[in-house]
Write a protein that holds these residues in place. Structure first.
Motif, PDB file in Angstrom:
ATOM      1  N   VAL A  29       8.209  -3.887   9.868  1.00 50.36           N
ATOM      2  CA  VAL A  29       8.895  -2.525   9.823  1.00 50.36           C
ATOM      3  C   VAL A  29       7.729  -1.686  10.162  1.00 50.36           C
ATOM      4  O   VAL A  29       6.515  -1.494   9.644  1.00 50.36           O
ATOM      5  N   GLY A  33       3.446   4.689   9.973  1.00 51.15           N
ATOM      6  CA  GLY A  33       2.373   4.252  10.831  1.00 51.15           C
ATOM      7  C   GLY A  33       1.034   4.294  10.442  1.00 51.15           C
ATOM      8  O   GLY A  33      -0.089   4.105  11.043  1.00 51.15           O
ATOM      9  N   GLN A  34       1.049   5.184   9.358  1.00 49.38           N
ATOM     10  CA  GLN A  34      -0.424   5.777   8.840  1.00 49.38           C
ATOM     11  C   GLN A  34      -1.402   4.638   8.406  1.00 49.38           C
ATOM     12  O   GLN A  34      -2.453   4.668   8.222  1.00 49.38           O
ATOM     13  N   SER A  35      -0.676   3.409   7.897  1.00 49.74           N
ATOM     14  CA  SER A  35      -1.596   2.301   7.640  1.00 49.74           C
ATOM     15  C   SER A  35      -1.541   1.250   8.622  1.00 49.74           C
ATOM     16  O   SER A  35      -2.349   0.654   9.106  1.00 49.74           O
ATOM     17  N   LEU A  36      -0.076   0.815   8.914  1.00 47.14           N
ATOM     18  CA  LEU A  36       0.083  -0.476   9.814  1.00 47.14           C
ATOM     19  C   LEU A  36      -0.511  -0.042  11.181  1.00 47.14           C
ATOM     20  O   LEU A  36      -1.242  -0.830  11.674  1.00 47.14           O
ATOM     21  N   THR A 111       4.873   7.786   4.271  1.00 52.39           N
ATOM     22  CA  THR A 111       6.203   7.648   3.502  1.00 52.39           C
ATOM     23  C   THR A 111       6.000   7.044   2.132  1.00 52.39           C
ATOM     24  O   THR A 111       5.030   6.453   2.101  1.00 52.39           O
ATOM     25  N   ASP A 124      -2.375   6.039  -4.177  1.00 54.65           N
ATOM     26  CA  ASP A 124      -2.091   7.014  -5.232  1.00 54.65           C
ATOM     27  C   ASP A 124      -0.651   6.922  -5.865  1.00 54.65           C
ATOM     28  O   ASP A 124      -0.420   6.612  -7.112  1.00 54.65           O
TER      29      ASP A 124
END
Ligand SMILES: Cc1cc2nc3c(=O)[nH]c(=O)nc-3n(C[C@H](O)[C@H](O)[C@H](O)COP(=O)(O)OP(=O)(O)OC[C@H]3O[C@@H](n4cnc5c(N)ncnc54)[C@H](O)[C@@H]3O)c2cc1C
Length: 287
Positions: A29, A33-36, A111, A124
């Motif tokens: 999924v 997109g901030q980590s993947l 998200t 967090d």
């Protein structure tokens, strides 16, 4: 670095997204997109297909007051959580946590569901949610199921969500009257990941006696954890300087923090006590 080649799908509905995930075992999924995407660019992740769920916003991005709980859609951006008035009045702990994530661009794109499914122990929101004991609702081709918060975070970067399931909603039970909550993050600079994060949700009875308390810790174990010894120490006791300090002294008993460039294990163990004391006091001031 460029990521490895991958197929890209942009489904228009949740059902279509679930079907694609089921059909393509090698898919992942994509939410904010901030980590993947960072992991893919570093080639630490190389899914053969991405199922981008951003077009499923209408079905997955919302904050709704239900009879027994607040429902937060998985695709809700951190920024919406931070600025939602209902969240602010019922669960200030989530505002504390969301407002401390990275910078404004990350809070616009990242998200709530992505943060929980990524399951970085230093993130967090997972720590803050754990103090509220919510249910995580996931959906797959076999239907819908609800995962208690105690079972959701399995290991570092690993959750109970199966490969062909999508986290759709987080259900946070309302706190009783005379409750307060808070999250405090200790980091070197504003926007850095936590060296130690502490979440607290507590309820007080007559004469300031602690009826119930949940204390969660981030960045000090492979997953966010509950500081059960410290909780036990305060339950049924009058909340005052003496009891809060004594319970904070026990807050690190369940922790197993790493040593890294941001702080040694010993430093983290000490900081757990300091920030637990502060977070309990802040939550109490909000009752
Ligand atoms: C520079 C930088 C600084 C940051 N600082 C912080 C910080 O201080 N604190 C903090 O907590 N976070 C921080 N983050 C991380 C940020 O919060 C990300 O938004 C979050 O970790 C991932 O959310 P996302 O929507 O971007 O998910 P994605 O990157 O799209 O996905 C992350 C993972 O979750 C899976 N996934 C996503 N949504 C779902 C779903 N609904 N169902 C099933 N699986 C799903 C994906 O397959 C992937 O494995 C930072 C990120 C960056 C780039």
């Amino acid at each position: 670095m460029y990521p490895k080649k991958f197929d890209y799908f942009l489904p228009g509905s949740l059902n279509e997204a679930i079907k694609l995930l089921h059909e393509r075992e090698d898919s992942k999924v994509l939410a904010g997109g901030q980590s993947l995407l960072a992991l893919m660019k570093l080639r630490l992740a190389a899914p053969a297909a991405l199922v981008d769920i951003t077009q499923v916003k209408d079905e997955l991005s919302y904050i709704k007051k239900e009879k027994t709980h607040l429902a937060v859609g998985a695709l809700t951006p951190h920024d919406h959580l931070e600025h939602n008035k209902v969240v602010g009045s019922l669960f200030p702990i989530l505002v504390d946590a969301a407002s401390k994530i990275g910078d404004q661009q990350i809070r616009n794109r990242g998200t709530v569901g992505g943060s929980c499914c990524h399951a970085d122990p230093a993130a967090d929101l997972p720590t803050a949610f754990l103090a509220l004991d919510p249910k995580f609702v996931v959906r797959g081709t076999r239907g819908q199921r609800s995962i208690p918060s105690s079972d959701f975070f399995v290991d570092t970067f690993s959750t109970a969500v199966k490969k062909d399931e999508i986290l759709t909603e987080i259900r946070i039970p309302y706190l009783p009257k005379r409750s307060g909550s808070a999250y405090i993050k200790h980091s070197r600079r504003e926007g850095d990941f936590a060296i130690v994060g502490v979440g607290v949700a507590l309820t007080v009875g007559p004469k300031n006696v602690c009826k119930d308390i949940r204390i969660s810790l981030g960045a000090v174990a492979p997953t966010p954890i509950r500081a059960k010894s410290a909780e036990k120490h305060l339950k049924g006791k009058k909340l005052n300087e003496e009891t809060i300090v004594a319970s904070a002294e026990e807050a690190n008993l369940e922790a197993d923090p790493p040593s890294d460039m941001h702080g040694s294990r010993e430093y983290r163990l000490e900081m757990i006590k300091v920030f637990t004391k502060r977070a309990v006091k802040l939550a109490l001031s909000r009752v």
